[in-house]
Write a protein that holds these residues in place. Structure first.
Motif, PDB file in Angstrom:
ATOM      1  N   TRP A 105       0.487  -1.401  -0.162  1.00 24.00           N
ATOM      2  CA  TRP A 105       0.266   0.426  -0.113  1.00 24.00           C
ATOM      3  C   TRP A 105       0.637   1.698  -0.059  1.00 24.00           C
ATOM      4  CZ3 TRP A 105      -4.822  -0.339  -1.500  1.00 24.00           C
ATOM      5  CH2 TRP A 105      -5.294  -1.294  -1.018  1.00 24.00           C
ATOM      6  N   GLY A 106       2.431   1.348   0.881  1.00 22.48           N
ATOM      7  CA  GLY A 106       2.828   2.354   1.137  1.00 22.48           C
ATOM      8  C   GLY A 106       3.467   3.111  -0.458  1.00 22.48           C
ATOM      9  N   ALA A 107       4.036   1.492  -1.803  1.00 19.49           N
ATOM     10  CA  ALA A 107       4.729   1.686  -2.184  1.00 19.49           C
ATOM     11  C   ALA A 107       3.847   2.431  -4.060  1.00 19.49           C
ATOM     12  CB  ALA A 107       4.976  -0.083  -3.491  1.00 19.49           C
ATOM     13  N   LEU A 108       2.279   1.612  -3.523  1.00 16.01           N
ATOM     14  CA  LEU A 108       1.464   1.477  -4.279  1.00 16.01           C
ATOM     15  C   LEU A 108       0.617   3.372  -4.571  1.00 16.01           C
ATOM     16  CD1 LEU A 108      -2.672   0.542  -4.484  1.00 16.01           C
ATOM     17  CD2 LEU A 108      -2.575   2.306  -4.552  1.00 16.01           C
ATOM     18  N   ILE A 109       0.855   3.796  -3.492  1.00 19.41           N
ATOM     19  CA  ILE A 109       0.192   5.665  -2.927  1.00 19.41           C
ATOM     20  C   ILE A 109       1.755   6.087  -4.058  1.00 19.41           C
ATOM     21  CG2 ILE A 109       0.204   7.064  -1.272  1.00 19.41           C
ATOM     22  CD1 ILE A 109      -1.030   5.228   0.228  1.00 19.41           C
ATOM     23  N   PHE A 110       3.050   5.919  -2.851  1.00 18.65           N
ATOM     24  CA  PHE A 110       4.190   6.212  -3.493  1.00 18.65           C
ATOM     25  C   PHE A 110       4.311   6.691  -5.099  1.00 18.65           C
ATOM     26  CE2 PHE A 110       8.936   6.201  -4.866  1.00 18.65           C
ATOM     27  CZ  PHE A 110       9.574   7.435  -4.590  1.00 18.65           C
ATOM     28  N   PHE A 111       4.463   5.444  -5.961  1.00 19.66           N
ATOM     29  CA  PHE A 111       4.193   5.189  -7.398  1.00 19.66           C
ATOM     30  C   PHE A 111       2.944   5.930  -7.827  1.00 19.66           C
ATOM     31  CE2 PHE A 111       7.091   1.907  -6.517  1.00 19.66           C
ATOM     32  CZ  PHE A 111       8.344   2.210  -7.666  1.00 19.66           C
ATOM     33  N   THR A 135      -0.997   5.435 -21.495  1.00 19.52           N
ATOM     34  CA  THR A 135      -0.440   5.336 -19.767  1.00 19.52           C
ATOM     35  C   THR A 135       1.022   4.603 -19.968  1.00 19.52           C
ATOM     36  OG1 THR A 135      -1.629   2.962 -20.911  1.00 19.52           O
ATOM     37  CG2 THR A 135      -2.690   4.169 -20.127  1.00 19.52           C
ATOM     38  N   ILE A 136       1.636   4.731 -20.416  1.00 19.10           N
ATOM     39  CA  ILE A 136       3.050   4.354 -20.382  1.00 19.10           C
ATOM     40  C   ILE A 136       3.310   4.886 -18.808  1.00 19.10           C
ATOM     41  CG2 ILE A 136       4.758   6.456 -21.483  1.00 19.10           C
ATOM     42  CD1 ILE A 136       4.661   2.669 -22.388  1.00 19.10           C
ATOM     43  N   PRO A 137       3.276   5.916 -18.532  1.00 19.65           N
ATOM     44  CA  PRO A 137       4.026   5.946 -17.222  1.00 19.65           C
ATOM     45  C   PRO A 137       3.389   5.357 -15.972  1.00 19.65           C
ATOM     46  CG  PRO A 137       3.596   7.647 -17.831  1.00 19.65           C
ATOM     47  CD  PRO A 137       2.563   7.158 -18.883  1.00 19.65           C
ATOM     48  N   PHE A 138       2.054   4.019 -16.445  1.00 19.08           N
ATOM     49  CA  PHE A 138       1.948   3.535 -15.508  1.00 19.08           C
ATOM     50  C   PHE A 138       2.727   2.117 -16.203  1.00 19.08           C
ATOM     51  CE2 PHE A 138      -0.244  -0.130 -17.589  1.00 19.08           C
ATOM     52  CZ  PHE A 138      -1.032  -1.131 -15.568  1.00 19.08           C
ATOM     53  N   VAL A 139       3.395   2.149 -17.115  1.00 17.62           N
ATOM     54  CA  VAL A 139       3.898   1.372 -17.559  1.00 17.62           C
ATOM     55  C   VAL A 139       4.986   0.611 -17.270  1.00 17.62           C
ATOM     56  CG1 VAL A 139       4.482  -0.305 -19.385  1.00 17.62           C
ATOM     57  CG2 VAL A 139       2.083   0.681 -19.926  1.00 17.62           C
ATOM     58  N   LEU A 140       5.943   1.365 -17.398  1.00 15.99           N
ATOM     59  CA  LEU A 140       7.410   2.265 -16.524  1.00 15.99           C
ATOM     60  C   LEU A 140       7.137   2.162 -15.152  1.00 15.99           C
ATOM     61  CD1 LEU A 140       8.914   5.209 -18.904  1.00 15.99           C
ATOM     62  CD2 LEU A 140       8.881   2.923 -19.197  1.00 15.99           C
ATOM     63  N   LEU A 141       6.034   2.815 -14.594  1.00 19.82           N
ATOM     64  CA  LEU A 141       6.104   2.778 -12.955  1.00 19.82           C
ATOM     65  C   LEU A 141       6.273   1.222 -12.598  1.00 19.82           C
ATOM     66  CD1 LEU A 141       4.564   6.149 -11.951  1.00 19.82           C
ATOM     67  CD2 LEU A 141       7.004   5.362 -11.572  1.00 19.82           C
ATOM     68  N   THR A 142       5.447   0.503 -13.297  1.00 23.69           N
ATOM     69  CA  THR A 142       5.057  -0.731 -12.673  1.00 23.69           C
ATOM     70  C   THR A 142       5.888  -1.544 -12.870  1.00 23.69           C
ATOM     71  OG1 THR A 142       2.056  -0.746 -12.617  1.00 23.69           O
ATOM     72  CG2 THR A 142       3.000  -2.506 -12.915  1.00 23.69           C
ATOM     73  N   TRP A 143       6.798  -1.532 -14.291  1.00 26.99           N
ATOM     74  CA  TRP A 143       7.644  -2.078 -14.604  1.00 26.99           C
ATOM     75  C   TRP A 143       8.570  -2.315 -13.446  1.00 26.99           C
ATOM     76  CZ3 TRP A 143       8.311  -1.364 -20.588  1.00 26.99           C
ATOM     77  CH2 TRP A 143       7.853  -2.295 -20.776  1.00 26.99           C
ATOM     78  N   ILE A 144       9.347  -1.174 -13.492  1.00 26.50           N
ATOM     79  CA  ILE A 144      10.280  -0.841 -12.397  1.00 26.50           C
ATOM     80  C   ILE A 144      10.181  -1.271 -10.560  1.00 26.50           C
ATOM     81  CG2 ILE A 144      11.074   1.168 -10.366  1.00 26.50           C
ATOM     82  CD1 ILE A 144      10.585   2.944 -12.944  1.00 26.50           C
ATOM     83  N   ALA A 145       8.678  -1.417 -10.490  1.00 27.11           N
ATOM     84  CA  ALA A 145       7.687  -1.972  -8.662  1.00 27.11           C
ATOM     85  C   ALA A 145       8.618  -2.977  -9.066  1.00 27.11           C
ATOM     86  CB  ALA A 145       6.959  -0.969  -8.964  1.00 27.11           C
ATOM     87  N   ILE A 146       8.097  -3.872 -10.123  1.00 28.13           N
ATOM     88  CA  ILE A 146       8.332  -5.432 -10.000  1.00 28.13           C
ATOM     89  C   ILE A 146       9.458  -5.998  -9.719  1.00 28.13           C
ATOM     90  CG2 ILE A 146       7.645  -7.320 -11.605  1.00 28.13           C
ATOM     91  CD1 ILE A 146       4.879  -6.621 -12.310  1.00 28.13           C
ATOM     92  N   LEU A 147      10.408  -5.031 -10.695  1.00 28.47           N
ATOM     93  CA  LEU A 147      12.116  -5.555 -10.678  1.00 28.47           C
ATOM     94  C   LEU A 147      12.465  -5.086  -9.298  1.00 28.47           C
ATOM     95  CD1 LEU A 147      12.814  -4.002 -14.970  1.00 28.47           C
ATOM     96  CD2 LEU A 147      12.432  -6.758 -13.793  1.00 28.47           C
TER      97      LEU A 147
END
Length: 319
Positions: A105-111, A135-147
């Motif tokens: 939840w903290g990461a969700l709010i931060f990203f 929607t590329i900001p969503f894509v890039l930030l989600t990729w960063i979080a998963i990695l």
């Protein structure tokens, strides 16, 4: 600064901006559409046994919208929900891929807060080409979080990206199957696997734009037909996983950024098929890294076709 923030919040932050932001995921700045999208997300997430996705969508939309008030003084953009849609998608993705603990939840709010910052920067860089970041900001930030989760143990991945290239050519598709898979392709825009949610999304789109609703159906139906003909895996087809990016491509090119007409209809259908093929390629390319394609195929195909359209306009103007 705190005084300015309080002033900005009191003037610009409103539930309507959050609802519009949710609607903007499918290019619809409409309060009722956004609210129905949220209802569909909650219904689908509860149906799938993951109600945290609904809560995440709302949390992401609110966080991103609030952050947008700090980075942009444009009240019109704020009211239209321009800063909320990437946060909404992040809010759907994080509970899907990560265990629902405090760190998630903290990461969700931060990203989600980061999403309008990245969005504004990319929009500025792309403005010379007359395109935006979609929607590329969503894509890039989600990729960063998963990695990043592979380095930090407290952000626990619960969904892994598996090989979906296996083919089962003995399957039979009834008319009911086709309808359900098509509806799931629309619901998967918000990472929801529910045909009921797909119906709600179509109704929500039609309230704001009947053309958008029609193009969403065409996009998902064309993607479904293409993936079946090309022999995609049954699981990917049945869960609508080849539908969500083509749906967005269809709405973007079919009625949002282009005028209606036979020429544009043909171009949009070509773009939809191209999105399916690119998604298949990106699924294989990204598999070693363990990250999903998300809506990247939609972004890339839409950019290419928009740039091509702008080039045609420049040529016609110079003649």
């Amino acid at each position: 600064m705190l005084k300015n923030f309080a002033k900005a919040k009191s003037r610009r932050f409103m539930p309507a901006a959050v609802a519009n932001g949710i609607g903007q995921v499918m290019f619809q700045p409409c309060i009722l559409t956004g609210l129905l999208f949220l209802v569909g997300i909650f219904i689908g997430s509860i149906e799938c046994g993951m109600p945290q996705i609904g809560a995440g969508a709302l949390t992401g939309a609110v966080s991103a919208t609030l952050a947008g008030t700090l980075i942009s003084p444009d009240l019109i953009q704020h009211k239209a929900g321009i800063w909320g849609f990437n946060g909404t998608l992040i809010g759907c993705a994080f509970p899907t891929f990560f265990a629902a603990n405090g760190f998630m939840w903290g990461a969700l709010i931060f990203f989600s807060i980061l999403s309008p910052v990245l969005q504004k920067g990319l929009n500025s860089a792309m403005s010379a080409c007359n395109i935006n970041s979609l929607t590329i900001p969503f894509v890039l930030l989600t990729w960063i979080a998963i990695l990043a989760a592979q380095s930090f143990g407290n952000l626990k991945l619960i969904a892994t990206i598996s090989d979906s290239t296996s083919i089962n050519d003995s399957l039979n598709y009834t008319l009911q199957d086709i309808a359900i898979y098509c509806l799931k392709g629309i619901s998967q825009v918000f990472l929801i696997n529910s045909w009921i949610t797909g119906i709600i999304f179509i109704i929500a789109l039609a309230i704001c734009s009947r053309r958008a609703a029609i193009w969403a159906i065409i996009g998902s139906g064309t993607a479904l037909t293409t993936s079946i003909l090309l022999g995609a895996s049954y699981d990917a087809i049945a869960n609508g996983l080849y539908g969500f990016s083509p749906v967005l491509t269809a709405i973007a090119l079919g009625c949002t950024f282009s005028r209606p007409g036979v020429h544009n209809t043909i171009i949009t259908l070509i773009a939809i098929v191209s999105t399916v093929i690119l998604q298949g390629a990106m699924n294989v390319m990204l598999l070693p890294a363990g990250i999903p394609a998300l809506t990247a195929p939609f972004c890339i195909v839409t950019w290419v076709f928009m740039l091509s359209s702008h080039a045609d306009d420049d040529v016609s103007h110079s003649e």
